[in-house]
Design a protein around this motif. Structure first.
Motif, PDB file in Angstrom:
ATOM      1  N   LEU A   5     -14.369 -50.263 -29.324  1.00 52.13           N
ATOM      2  CA  LEU A   5     -14.093 -51.328 -30.281  1.00 52.13           C
ATOM      3  C   LEU A   5     -13.575 -52.597 -29.606  1.00 52.13           C
ATOM      4  CD1 LEU A   5     -12.301 -49.330 -33.131  1.00 52.13           C
ATOM      5  CD2 LEU A   5     -14.687 -50.023 -33.034  1.00 52.13           C
ATOM      6  N   GLN A   6     -13.384 -52.596 -28.311  1.00 47.34           N
ATOM      7  CA  GLN A   6     -12.762 -53.756 -27.681  1.00 47.34           C
ATOM      8  C   GLN A   6     -13.662 -54.992 -27.672  1.00 47.34           C
ATOM      9  OE1 GLN A   6     -12.294 -53.483 -23.229  1.00 47.34           O
ATOM     10  NE2 GLN A   6     -12.824 -51.369 -23.657  1.00 47.34           N
ATOM     11  N   CYS A   7     -14.970 -54.837 -27.938  1.00 50.46           N
ATOM     12  CA  CYS A   7     -15.894 -55.959 -28.092  1.00 50.46           C
ATOM     13  C   CYS A   7     -16.828 -55.687 -29.254  1.00 50.46           C
ATOM     14  CB  CYS A   7     -16.725 -56.182 -26.828  1.00 50.46           C
ATOM     15  SG  CYS A   7     -15.831 -56.977 -25.485  1.00 50.46           S
ATOM     16  N   LEU A   8     -17.298 -56.757 -29.883  1.00 53.25           N
ATOM     17  CA  LEU A   8     -18.315 -56.662 -30.922  1.00 53.25           C
ATOM     18  C   LEU A   8     -19.514 -57.488 -30.487  1.00 53.25           C
ATOM     19  CD1 LEU A   8     -16.125 -57.117 -34.132  1.00 53.25           C
ATOM     20  CD2 LEU A   8     -17.044 -54.982 -33.222  1.00 53.25           C
ATOM     21  N   ASN A   9     -20.679 -57.088 -30.943  1.00 56.77           N
ATOM     22  CA  ASN A   9     -21.905 -57.809 -30.616  1.00 56.77           C
ATOM     23  C   ASN A   9     -22.238 -58.819 -31.698  1.00 56.77           C
ATOM     24  OD1 ASN A   9     -22.583 -56.447 -28.170  1.00 56.77           O
ATOM     25  ND2 ASN A   9     -23.276 -54.695 -29.354  1.00 56.77           N
ATOM     26  N   LEU A  10     -22.466 -60.064 -31.281  1.00 53.10           N
ATOM     27  CA  LEU A  10     -22.931 -61.086 -32.211  1.00 53.10           C
ATOM     28  C   LEU A  10     -24.442 -60.956 -32.405  1.00 53.10           C
ATOM     29  CD1 LEU A  10     -20.857 -64.160 -30.975  1.00 53.10           C
ATOM     30  CD2 LEU A  10     -20.283 -62.484 -32.743  1.00 53.10           C
ATOM     31  N   GLN A  11     -24.967 -61.695 -33.383  1.00 56.43           N
ATOM     32  CA  GLN A  11     -26.396 -61.626 -33.707  1.00 56.43           C
ATOM     33  C   GLN A  11     -27.289 -61.865 -32.490  1.00 56.43           C
ATOM     34  OE1 GLN A  11     -27.199 -64.538 -36.727  1.00 56.43           O
ATOM     35  NE2 GLN A  11     -25.350 -63.985 -37.846  1.00 56.43           N
ATOM     36  N   ASN A  12     -26.850 -62.750 -31.607  1.00 55.52           N
ATOM     37  CA  ASN A  12     -27.691 -63.127 -30.470  1.00 55.52           C
ATOM     38  C   ASN A  12     -27.442 -62.284 -29.230  1.00 55.52           C
ATOM     39  OD1 ASN A  12     -25.175 -64.079 -29.792  1.00 55.52           O
ATOM     40  ND2 ASN A  12     -25.852 -66.131 -29.215  1.00 55.52           N
ATOM     41  N   GLY A  13     -26.643 -61.227 -29.378  1.00 51.73           N
ATOM     42  CA  GLY A  13     -26.374 -60.335 -28.254  1.00 51.73           C
ATOM     43  C   GLY A  13     -25.141 -60.666 -27.451  1.00 51.73           C
ATOM     44  N   VAL A  14     -24.533 -61.823 -27.690  1.00 51.92           N
ATOM     45  CA  VAL A  14     -23.290 -62.186 -27.000  1.00 51.92           C
ATOM     46  C   VAL A  14     -22.177 -61.245 -27.461  1.00 51.92           C
ATOM     47  CG1 VAL A  14     -21.498 -63.963 -26.838  1.00 51.92           C
ATOM     48  CG2 VAL A  14     -23.903 -64.588 -26.601  1.00 51.92           C
ATOM     49  N   LYS A  15     -21.374 -60.781 -26.526  1.00 56.87           N
ATOM     50  CA  LYS A  15     -20.250 -59.904 -26.847  1.00 56.87           C
ATOM     51  C   LYS A  15     -18.990 -60.742 -27.052  1.00 56.87           C
ATOM     52  CE  LYS A  15     -21.840 -55.730 -24.474  1.00 56.87           C
ATOM     53  NZ  LYS A  15     -21.955 -54.936 -25.713  1.00 56.87           N
ATOM     54  N   ILE A  16     -18.329 -60.527 -28.175  1.00 61.36           N
ATOM     55  CA  ILE A  16     -17.088 -61.232 -28.469  1.00 61.36           C
ATOM     56  C   ILE A  16     -15.929 -60.240 -28.401  1.00 61.36           C
ATOM     57  CG2 ILE A  16     -17.464 -60.932 -30.971  1.00 61.36           C
ATOM     58  CD1 ILE A  16     -15.918 -63.536 -31.409  1.00 61.36           C
ATOM     59  N   PRO A  17     -14.877 -60.541 -27.637  1.00 62.06           N
ATOM     60  CA  PRO A  17     -13.737 -59.626 -27.577  1.00 62.06           C
ATOM     61  C   PRO A  17     -13.109 -59.429 -28.955  1.00 62.06           C
ATOM     62  CG  PRO A  17     -13.654 -61.217 -25.791  1.00 62.06           C
ATOM     63  CD  PRO A  17     -14.735 -61.675 -26.717  1.00 62.06           C
ATOM     64  N   SER A  18     -12.659 -58.225 -29.224  1.00 62.99           N
ATOM     65  CA  SER A  18     -12.065 -57.917 -30.522  1.00 62.99           C
ATOM     66  C   SER A  18     -10.702 -58.574 -30.715  1.00 62.99           C
ATOM     67  CB  SER A  18     -11.913 -56.404 -30.690  1.00 62.99           C
ATOM     68  OG  SER A  18     -13.163 -55.775 -30.740  1.00 62.99           O
ATOM     69  N   VAL A  19     -10.021 -58.887 -29.610  1.00 62.21           N
ATOM     70  CA  VAL A  19      -8.686 -59.482 -29.682  1.00 62.21           C
ATOM     71  C   VAL A  19      -8.669 -60.763 -28.857  1.00 62.21           C
ATOM     72  CG1 VAL A  19      -6.212 -59.112 -29.382  1.00 62.21           C
ATOM     73  CG2 VAL A  19      -7.717 -57.154 -29.825  1.00 62.21           C
TER      74      VAL A  19
END
Length: 322
Positions: A5-19
């Motif tokens: 859960l420490q990252c989520l995937n955006l629509q375009n594949g970029v990973k966004i940190p959860s915190v």
């Protein structure tokens, strides 16, 4: 941290940190006679956040902290302690003019119906942001608010949002930002925007979200459209005695963690990114230590139930913006 859960995937594949660490400092919600930003507090807090392990920083043109953030990050990049690719930098543009009693300059805020060109003002503000950061790009660019706080012309507000979003798409296609999204948008704002500009949907919607301020309908809508919901003010900025809520205190005792950690874990297990802010290094580290315990379904349901009443907000209600 090994939790998935420490990252989520955006629509375009970029990973966004959860915190991410929030980079707004001062008083802008009326807790004291002074209402405005105190960017000087960023010198200590951002350094401490980086020392605690944060690599995602959430800022905005209006906060007045981007020059400080850029200076601190520049020093660490120069020393080799950090690499640009390790960082996730978020900024926001198009903050509406604030009420006269709040100390926010017209140089950083504006109403769409008061500028000669929405598109040029956006590009100028973004250029200033990049100059202050001394970066060539940001990782996430958000529309700060969906419109003016006192606007009544719904047709113009909708047109302005579409024009802002088209400009964001232009910046995204040029590589000036790796992802684009919105902030403080309701389901209605999102729906009309996606109807008007269908080329690229918002990838993130950052809103006030905490146990006493929940919008499950908005979350379900965002999930349906693959929009990551990011929660600011996860602790209600210390208001409403939320951190002393007996339900939250009991869950924290069960896991031998802080109430703040319970709230943040609730967010990430619910599929949201979260933006805690603290000036205490110990709390900063705690706010990242979310991935070695889990809440049960029953505990999640108990926290969900705390939001069954009317939302208690520390910032303006986005639904009041036409």
């Amino acid at each position: 941290m090994s939790d998935e859960l420490q990252c989520l995937n955006l629509q375009n594949g970029v990973k966004i940190p959860s915190v991410a660490f929030g980079c707004a400092f001062g008083d802008w919600v009326g807790k004291s006679d002074f209402q405005g930003f105190l960017p000087e507090q960023a010198w200590y807090a951002v350094n401490a956040a980086l020392d605690a392990g944060y690599t995602a920083l959430d800022g905005a043109h209006v906060y007045g902290t981007e020059r400080i953030v850029g200076s601190i990050l520049g020093q660490r990049l120069a020393s080799g302690a950090l690499q640009r690719e390790e960082l996730f930098i978020t900024t926001k543009l198009a903050h509406p003019a604030a009420p006269p009693h709040i100390n926010l300059s017209h140089l950083r805020t504006w109403d769409a119906d008061k500028v000669d060109s929405i598109e040029e003002r956006l590009k100028d503000d973004f250029a200033r942001t990049l100059d202050d950061l001394a970066f060539g790009y940001v990782d996430l660019l958000l529309i700060h608010w969906p419109g003016t706080f006192a606007g009544t012309d719904a047709s113009f507000a909708r047109e302005a949002r579409a024009r802002i979003w088209k400009t964001f798409i232009e910046l995204y296609k040029k590589g000036a930002t790796r992802a684009i999204g919105v902030s403080n948008f309701t389901k209605e704002h999102l729906t009309s925007l996606m109807e008007d500009v269908s080329e690229i949907k918002p990838m993130v919607n950052q809103v006030e979200y905490h146990p006493y301020c929940q919008d499950r309908s908005l979350q379900e809508f965002c999930q349906e459209h693959h929009i990551v919901l990011a929660a600011y003010a996860p602790f209600a900025s210390g208001a409403f005695s939320m951190l002393k809520d007996p339900v939250l205190v009991k869950i924290a005792e069960n896991h031998r963690v802080s109430v703040g950690q319970v709230i943040l874990r609730w967010h990430v297990q619910s599929g949201r990114c979260v933006l805690p802010k603290s000036s205490n290094p110990k709390r900063m580290k705690q706010n990242l230590a979310l991935f070695d315990f889990s809440l049960s379904d029953e505990e999640i349901a108990q926290i969900d139930a705390l939001g069954s009443g009317d939302p208690q907000r520390t910032c303006p209600d986005p639904s009041s913006i036409v």
